[in-house]
Design a protein around this motif. Structure first.
Motif, PDB file in Angstrom:
ATOM      1  N   ARG A  22       4.749 -10.058 -12.619  1.00 17.74           N
ATOM      2  CA  ARG A  22       4.621  -8.709 -13.207  1.00 17.74           C
ATOM      3  C   ARG A  22       3.615  -7.867 -12.428  1.00 17.74           C
ATOM      4  O   ARG A  22       3.844  -6.683 -12.169  1.00 17.74           O
ATOM      5  CB  ARG A  22       4.233  -8.795 -14.679  1.00 17.74           C
ATOM      6  N   LEU A  23       2.498  -8.473 -12.046  1.00 22.92           N
ATOM      7  CA  LEU A  23       1.483  -7.751 -11.283  1.00 22.92           C
ATOM      8  C   LEU A  23       2.032  -7.331  -9.916  1.00 22.92           C
ATOM      9  O   LEU A  23       1.789  -6.202  -9.463  1.00 22.92           O
ATOM     10  CB  LEU A  23       0.229  -8.610 -11.115  1.00 22.92           C
ATOM     11  N   SER A  29       5.291  -0.931  -7.155  1.00 25.43           N
ATOM     12  CA  SER A  29       5.579   0.409  -7.662  1.00 25.43           C
ATOM     13  C   SER A  29       4.433   1.369  -7.334  1.00 25.43           C
ATOM     14  O   SER A  29       4.661   2.492  -6.867  1.00 25.43           O
ATOM     15  CB  SER A  29       5.809   0.336  -9.172  1.00 25.43           C
ATOM     16  N   ASP A  30       3.210   0.926  -7.561  1.00 27.04           N
ATOM     17  CA  ASP A  30       2.056   1.769  -7.279  1.00 27.04           C
ATOM     18  C   ASP A  30       1.878   2.016  -5.778  1.00 27.04           C
ATOM     19  O   ASP A  30       1.474   3.104  -5.365  1.00 27.04           O
ATOM     20  CB  ASP A  30       0.784   1.150  -7.862  1.00 27.04           C
ATOM     21  N   LEU A  35       2.233   5.470  -1.149  1.00 29.20           N
ATOM     22  CA  LEU A  35       2.804   5.822   0.156  1.00 29.20           C
ATOM     23  C   LEU A  35       3.223   7.287   0.190  1.00 29.20           C
ATOM     24  O   LEU A  35       2.939   7.993   1.170  1.00 29.20           O
ATOM     25  CB  LEU A  35       4.019   4.927   0.460  1.00 29.20           C
ATOM     26  N   ASP A  36       3.883   7.754  -0.856  1.00 29.27           N
ATOM     27  CA  ASP A  36       4.296   9.158  -0.923  1.00 29.27           C
ATOM     28  C   ASP A  36       3.090  10.084  -0.852  1.00 29.27           C
ATOM     29  O   ASP A  36       3.084  11.060  -0.093  1.00 29.27           O
ATOM     30  CB  ASP A  36       5.092   9.425  -2.206  1.00 29.27           C
ATOM     31  N   THR A  37       2.063   9.776  -1.642  1.00 30.07           N
ATOM     32  CA  THR A  37       0.852  10.600  -1.647  1.00 30.07           C
ATOM     33  C   THR A  37       0.157  10.533  -0.292  1.00 30.07           C
ATOM     34  O   THR A  37      -0.288  11.558   0.236  1.00 30.07           O
ATOM     35  CB  THR A  37      -0.115  10.108  -2.753  1.00 30.07           C
ATOM     36  N   TYR A  38       0.068   9.335   0.267  1.00 32.64           N
ATOM     37  CA  TYR A  38      -0.616   9.134   1.547  1.00 32.64           C
ATOM     38  C   TYR A  38       0.066   9.934   2.657  1.00 32.64           C
ATOM     39  O   TYR A  38      -0.593  10.629   3.427  1.00 32.64           O
ATOM     40  CB  TYR A  38      -0.643   7.641   1.887  1.00 32.64           C
ATOM     41  N   VAL A 112      -4.907   0.399  -6.271  1.00 37.66           N
ATOM     42  CA  VAL A 112      -4.162  -0.642  -5.542  1.00 37.66           C
ATOM     43  C   VAL A 112      -5.112  -1.728  -5.059  1.00 37.66           C
ATOM     44  O   VAL A 112      -4.794  -2.918  -5.129  1.00 37.66           O
ATOM     45  CB  VAL A 112      -3.342  -0.019  -4.386  1.00 37.66           C
ATOM     46  N   LEU A 113      -6.294  -1.339  -4.613  1.00 38.19           N
ATOM     47  CA  LEU A 113      -7.292  -2.311  -4.175  1.00 38.19           C
ATOM     48  C   LEU A 113      -7.670  -3.248  -5.328  1.00 38.19           C
ATOM     49  O   LEU A 113      -7.774  -4.466  -5.149  1.00 38.19           O
ATOM     50  CB  LEU A 113      -8.528  -1.591  -3.638  1.00 38.19           C
ATOM     51  N   LEU A 114      -7.820  -2.716  -6.525  1.00 37.20           N
ATOM     52  CA  LEU A 114      -8.117  -3.548  -7.695  1.00 37.20           C
ATOM     53  C   LEU A 114      -6.958  -4.484  -8.023  1.00 37.20           C
ATOM     54  O   LEU A 114      -7.167  -5.647  -8.399  1.00 37.20           O
ATOM     55  CB  LEU A 114      -8.444  -2.667  -8.900  1.00 37.20           C
ATOM     56  N   GLN A 115      -5.725  -4.002  -7.887  1.00 39.98           N
ATOM     57  CA  GLN A 115      -4.558  -4.853  -8.133  1.00 39.98           C
ATOM     58  C   GLN A 115      -4.491  -5.986  -7.118  1.00 39.98           C
ATOM     59  O   GLN A 115      -4.166  -7.130  -7.472  1.00 39.98           O
ATOM     60  CB  GLN A 115      -3.281  -4.020  -8.105  1.00 39.98           C
ATOM     61  N   VAL A 116      -4.800  -5.683  -5.867  1.00 35.80           N
ATOM     62  CA  VAL A 116      -4.815  -6.718  -4.832  1.00 35.80           C
ATOM     63  C   VAL A 116      -5.869  -7.771  -5.172  1.00 35.80           C
ATOM     64  O   VAL A 116      -5.615  -8.971  -5.078  1.00 35.80           O
ATOM     65  CB  VAL A 116      -5.046  -6.093  -3.431  1.00 35.80           C
TER      66      VAL A 116
END
Length: 195
Positions: A22-23, A29-30, A35-38, A112-116
């Motif tokens: 799930r993570l 997804s995030d 990527l779009d924002t970047y 994203v860094l926290l998810q990693v």
């Protein structure tokens, strides 16, 4: 998995795999949104071709179906440790480059860094269940980027995010495979279970 064959260890493994899957899905997804924002914030073309980036592990693997559960976990752990260092470096560069002008990009990178980091924790817990424990982190820092110009750093960031999205897909597959082959699981892996 070679851990104690107790039912509680098998249940814990399946639970960690399920939460990790799930993570990984949420992270992918995030990362796609990031990527779009970047691309937009960095003024890049979304279809820009990016060569292999030094320090970025490649998700593609030959003979995926031949990897053991431990090999899968160790490869994932090494990759996400590298991504954690690279994302921290990207965040620092982004703050230097844009300052506080674009807080949204900084917040997305931080999320994203926290998810990693959370995913690394899941992988380390799975390795502990194998009575193996995670390897040390020495030498997992990002490659030096001081020699890169601004445009090259932007392209490197694009490459990091693209490969992280691919790793999220691979990780979910690896964890599904691992949960199928954990002690006490009701189904044996079959060649059809390969990605």
């Amino acid at each position: 998995m070679a851990a104690a064959g107790s039912p509680s260890a098998a249940l814990r493994c399946r639970d960690l795999c399920s939460r990790g899957i799930r993570l990984a899905g949420k992270m992918r997804s995030d990362v796609i949104d990031l990527l779009d924002t970047y691309v937009e914030q960095q003024g890049l073309d979304a279809s820009a071709s990016v060569a292999a980036v030094e320090g970025v592990p490649v998700a593609a693997v030959e003979r995926w179906d031949e990897l053991t559960g431990t090999q899968r976990l160790l490869e994932n752990l090494a990759a996400y440790r590298a991504f954690r260092a690279l994302l921290a470096q990207m965040l620092e560069e982004q703050q230097e480059q844009l300052g506080e002008a674009d807080a949204a990009l900084g917040r997305a990178l931080t999320a994203v860094l926290l998810q990693v980091s959370a995913f690394i924790y899941h992988l380390e817990e799975l390795l502990r269940l194998e009575s193996r424990g995670p390897p040390s982190e020495e030498g997992t820092g990002p490659p030096p980027a001081s020699h890169l110009g601004l445009f090259e750093r932007k392209l490197r960031g694009l490459g990091v995010l693209r490969e992280l999205a691919q790793w999220a897909v691979r990780s979910a597959r690896d964890l599904r495979q691992l949960s199928r082959t954990s002690p006490g699981s009701s189904s044996a892996p079959s060649p059809a279970d390969s990605p």
